[in-house]
Design a protein around this motif. Structure first.
Motif, mmCIF file in Angstrom:
data_model
loop_
_atom_site.group_PDB
_atom_site.id
_atom_site.type_symbol
_atom_site.label_atom_id
_atom_site.label_comp_id
_atom_site.label_asym_id
_atom_site.label_seq_id
_atom_site.Cartn_x
_atom_site.Cartn_y
_atom_site.Cartn_z
ATOM 1 N N GLU A 1 -10.850 43.870 -30.774
ATOM 2 C CA GLU A 1 -10.603 45.190 -30.172
ATOM 3 C C GLU A 1 -10.027 46.209 -31.290
ATOM 4 O O GLU A 1 -10.154 47.492 -31.308
ATOM 5 C CB GLU A 1 -9.636 45.331 -28.872
ATOM 6 C CG GLU A 1 -10.452 44.817 -27.790
ATOM 7 C CD GLU A 1 -9.477 44.622 -26.568
ATOM 8 O OE1 GLU A 1 -9.748 45.049 -25.693
ATOM 9 O OE2 GLU A 1 -8.460 43.735 -26.949
ATOM 10 N N GLY A 2 -9.190 45.482 -32.365
ATOM 11 C CA GLY A 2 -8.800 46.289 -33.326
ATOM 12 C C GLY A 2 -7.512 46.928 -32.922
ATOM 13 O O GLY A 2 -6.709 47.770 -33.940
ATOM 14 N N VAL B 1 -11.756 34.375 -30.964
ATOM 15 C CA VAL B 1 -11.627 36.026 -30.690
ATOM 16 C C VAL B 1 -10.729 36.146 -29.425
ATOM 17 O O VAL B 1 -10.900 35.357 -28.209
ATOM 18 C CB VAL B 1 -12.887 36.720 -30.596
ATOM 19 C CG1 VAL B 1 -13.549 36.749 -32.094
ATOM 20 C CG2 VAL B 1 -13.725 36.174 -29.499
ATOM 21 N N ALA B 2 -9.836 37.061 -29.360
ATOM 22 C CA ALA B 2 -9.046 37.115 -28.080
ATOM 23 C C ALA B 2 -8.804 38.730 -27.978
ATOM 24 O O ALA B 2 -8.817 39.467 -28.851
ATOM 25 C CB ALA B 2 -7.748 36.591 -28.338
ATOM 26 N N ASN B 3 -8.593 39.032 -26.547
ATOM 27 C CA ASN B 3 -7.973 40.307 -26.184
ATOM 28 C C ASN B 3 -6.760 40.773 -26.839
ATOM 29 O O ASN B 3 -5.994 39.665 -27.073
ATOM 30 C CB ASN B 3 -8.064 40.596 -24.835
ATOM 31 C CG ASN B 3 -7.342 39.846 -24.020
ATOM 32 O OD1 ASN B 3 -7.295 38.430 -24.048
ATOM 33 N ND2 ASN B 3 -6.212 40.028 -23.242
ATOM 34 N N VAL C 1 -11.818 47.383 -24.877
ATOM 35 C CA VAL C 1 -12.596 48.453 -25.477
ATOM 36 C C VAL C 1 -13.637 47.563 -26.425
ATOM 37 O O VAL C 1 -13.507 46.434 -26.446
ATOM 38 C CB VAL C 1 -11.584 49.180 -26.554
ATOM 39 C CG1 VAL C 1 -10.640 50.273 -25.588
ATOM 40 C CG2 VAL C 1 -10.937 48.565 -27.496
ATOM 41 N N MET C 2 -14.434 48.511 -26.979
ATOM 42 C CA MET C 2 -15.710 48.003 -27.711
ATOM 43 C C MET C 2 -15.063 47.075 -28.935
ATOM 44 O O MET C 2 -14.368 47.314 -29.623
ATOM 45 C CB MET C 2 -16.475 48.907 -28.124
ATOM 46 C CG MET C 2 -17.787 48.358 -28.885
ATOM 47 S SD MET C 2 -18.904 49.771 -29.309
ATOM 48 C CE MET C 2 -18.001 50.646 -30.357
ATOM 49 N N PHE C 3 -15.627 45.812 -28.879
ATOM 50 C CA PHE C 3 -15.362 45.010 -30.029
ATOM 51 C C PHE C 3 -15.940 45.221 -31.184
ATOM 52 O O PHE C 3 -17.035 45.753 -31.095
ATOM 53 C CB PHE C 3 -15.874 43.260 -29.604
ATOM 54 C CG PHE C 3 -15.158 42.599 -28.503
ATOM 55 C CD1 PHE C 3 -14.033 43.372 -27.891
ATOM 56 C CD2 PHE C 3 -15.345 41.415 -28.182
ATOM 57 C CE1 PHE C 3 -13.337 42.666 -26.931
ATOM 58 C CE2 PHE C 3 -14.629 40.818 -27.077
ATOM 59 C CZ PHE C 3 -13.630 41.439 -26.477
ATOM 60 N N LYS C 4 -15.294 45.228 -32.153
ATOM 61 C CA LYS C 4 -15.789 45.369 -33.497
ATOM 62 C C LYS C 4 -16.593 44.070 -33.928
ATOM 63 O O LYS C 4 -16.342 43.054 -33.602
ATOM 64 C CB LYS C 4 -14.592 45.645 -34.467
ATOM 65 C CG LYS C 4 -13.695 46.828 -34.177
ATOM 66 C CD LYS C 4 -12.812 46.950 -35.421
ATOM 67 C CE LYS C 4 -11.820 48.135 -35.032
ATOM 68 N NZ LYS C 4 -12.452 49.386 -34.531
ATOM 69 N N LYS C 5 -17.675 44.415 -34.751
ATOM 70 C CA LYS C 5 -18.654 43.372 -34.971
ATOM 71 C C LYS C 5 -18.348 42.594 -36.280
ATOM 72 O O LYS C 5 -18.894 41.522 -36.227
ATOM 73 C CB LYS C 5 -19.953 44.137 -35.561
ATOM 74 C CG LYS C 5 -20.009 45.052 -36.812
ATOM 75 C CD LYS C 5 -21.416 45.328 -36.890
ATOM 76 C CE LYS C 5 -21.351 46.048 -38.285
ATOM 77 N NZ LYS C 5 -22.733 46.657 -38.775
ATOM 78 N N GLY C 6 -17.273 42.803 -36.631
ATOM 79 C CA GLY C 6 -16.909 41.608 -38.134
ATOM 80 C C GLY C 6 -16.604 40.499 -37.724
ATOM 81 O O GLY C 6 -17.383 39.492 -38.322
ATOM 82 N N ALA C 7 -16.181 40.196 -36.502
ATOM 83 C CA ALA C 7 -15.946 38.505 -36.377
ATOM 84 C C ALA C 7 -17.203 37.893 -35.578
ATOM 85 O O ALA C 7 -17.331 37.027 -35.550
ATOM 86 C CB ALA C 7 -14.856 38.700 -35.120
ATOM 87 N N ALA D 1 -19.954 29.720 -34.783
ATOM 88 C CA ALA D 1 -19.647 29.776 -33.505
ATOM 89 C C ALA D 1 -18.332 30.879 -33.079
ATOM 90 O O ALA D 1 -17.447 30.730 -33.838
ATOM 91 C CB ALA D 1 -19.213 28.518 -32.868
ATOM 92 N N VAL D 2 -18.481 31.321 -32.084
ATOM 93 C CA VAL D 2 -17.291 32.305 -31.495
ATOM 94 C C VAL D 2 -16.913 31.840 -30.256
ATOM 95 O O VAL D 2 -17.488 31.779 -29.399
ATOM 96 C CB VAL D 2 -17.869 33.717 -31.386
ATOM 97 C CG1 VAL D 2 -16.918 34.673 -30.834
ATOM 98 C CG2 VAL D 2 -18.642 34.408 -32.648
ATOM 99 N N CYS D 3 -15.512 31.523 -30.452
ATOM 100 C CA CYS D 3 -14.797 30.880 -29.195
ATOM 101 C C CYS D 3 -13.889 31.889 -28.612
ATOM 102 O O CYS D 3 -12.767 32.240 -29.027
ATOM 103 C CB CYS D 3 -13.803 29.701 -29.817
ATOM 104 S SG CYS D 3 -14.988 28.529 -30.547
ATOM 105 N N PRO D 4 -14.355 32.537 -27.415
ATOM 106 C CA PRO D 4 -13.496 33.477 -26.974
ATOM 107 C C PRO D 4 -12.160 33.080 -26.240
ATOM 108 O O PRO D 4 -12.067 31.792 -25.906
ATOM 109 C CB PRO D 4 -14.395 34.078 -25.732
ATOM 110 C CG PRO D 4 -15.819 33.616 -25.915
ATOM 111 C CD PRO D 4 -15.578 32.228 -26.714
ATOM 112 N N ILE D 5 -11.204 33.765 -26.153
ATOM 113 C CA ILE D 5 -9.821 33.522 -25.608
ATOM 114 C C ILE D 5 -9.463 34.842 -24.846
ATOM 115 O O ILE D 5 -9.505 35.869 -25.455
ATOM 116 C CB ILE D 5 -8.728 33.156 -26.521
ATOM 117 C CG1 ILE D 5 -9.163 32.043 -27.497
ATOM 118 C CG2 ILE D 5 -7.496 32.825 -25.815
ATOM 119 C CD1 ILE D 5 -8.297 31.615 -28.491
#
Length: 335
Positions: free
Chosen positions: A240-241, A163-165, A250-256, A262-266
């Motif tokens: 963020e969508g 997941v990334a901004n 902005v608030m992350f959508k929960k789908g991911a 495992a969720v790997c932020p970028i």
């Protein structure tokens, strides 16, 4: 835009304030109804408070801040004019030529591989993946991109999602030149849509239509199926969508965060020293956005691959999304 929106709200809400003011503070003129703007004019404290509310508006996440002008005197203006000539007269034609040659070489290799190696799916996928990475590198070169990557390079394995901004569609290009991600993206018209259908589907990208409510269930099922396959390219989601100006989140959508993996932020941070990479799709087409990048001196960017995050026992997907948002925004990438 935020101030005009607040002004419009004030016009709609017109309370009678005469009952709240002492008689000697009322103007000595023909009786009339007082509005909220009259009270703001009377009290400097309230004026500052209203200004703070406007500044704290949600719309500031989607505003592009113009750089401070520096060509303001007779000494600097000639240098600025020289820079315009170099950027538009020399760099832009060279970058356009680089991009054109890159596209020709890409199509000359991609279509034969795509159609002639249909019986050898594994080899075809590997070559197509490398060609897509090569074409993204050509795009970055056409902006004179200066990209620094921090942390371990993403690997291909099941049960993980990245997941990334999101600041612009070039986020995907910058990440794709290092690793062939399968991104989830909205369907686009024009030449971008052509690339989606003919090229990016080869790396497993997933498209959705915001206007079709039934498409959400199909997309969610495709995401769950994708992360279970060990040979699929890593899945990339922009939770963020929408594109945000790289100063706020902005608030992350929960789908991911409800895929059970495992969720790997970028974290992607752009340096605005030469150009603001924020793309406001309501005001500018992606083509003109690319032209703006190609007529700048350079696109400077840092990318941080952060440690993977896991769903805790008893934690909901919404709380998991909020925790990842805090982890992402708290990194040094966004200081």
């Amino acid at each position: 835009m935020a101030s005009s929106s607040v002004a419009a709200d004030m016009e709609l809400d017109r309370p009678n304030l005469e009952d709240y003011l002492p008689p000697d503070s009322l103007p000595q003129e023909a009786p009339r109804n007082l509005h909220l703007r009259d009270l703001l004019d009377i009290s400097p404290v309230l004026t500052e408070a209203a200004g703070a509310i406007v500044d704290d508006s949600f719309t500031r996440c989607f505003k592009s801040n113009s750089p401070e002008p520096w060509n303001w005197n007779i000494y600097l203006f000639p240098l600025w004019c020289l820079g315009v000539v170099i950027r538009y007269g020399i760099l832009f034609p060279l970058r356009s030529l680089t991009l054109a040659i890159g596209w020709l070489a890409f199509f000359a290799a991609f279509f034969p591989v795509h159609f002639l190696l249909k019986g050898q799916d594994k080899l075809r996928s590997k070559i197509e993946r490398k060609l897509v990475e090569m074409m993204c590198s050509v795009f970055v070169a056409s902006w004179t991109g200066v990209i620094k990557y921090h942390g371990p390079r993403p690997s291909t394995r099941p049960h993980q999602v990245f997941v990334a901004n999101h600041t612009s569609m070039i986020d995907f290009i910058i990440l794709e030149q290092m690793t062939a991600f399968a991104v989830i993206m909205q369907k686009h018209p024009g030449w971008v849509g052509f690339i989606q259908k003919t090229i990016l589907e080869s790396v497993g990208c997933i498209w959705f239509n915001r206007n079709d409510l039934r498409d959400r269930e199909v997309t969610a099922r495709k995401l769950r199926d994708h992360v279970q396959q060990p040979d699929n390219n890593p899945l990339l989601i922009f939770p963020e969508g929408t594109c945000v100006n790289n100063q706020y989140t902005v608030m992350f959508k929960k789908g991911a965060f409800e895929l059970g993996c495992a969720v790997c932020p970028i974290a992607i941070k752009y340096n605005k020293i030469f150009v603001d990479a924020f793309w406001n799709s309501k005001k500018q087409s992606f083509t003109m956005h690319l032209v703006r990048l190609m007529t700048s001196w350079a696109v400077v960017c840092d990318v941080w691959y952060l440690p993977p995050q896991y769903l805790r026992e008893g934690e909901t997907s919404i709380a998991f999304a909020e925790r990842n948002e805090d982890t992402w925004s708290g990194t040094s990438a966004l200081d």
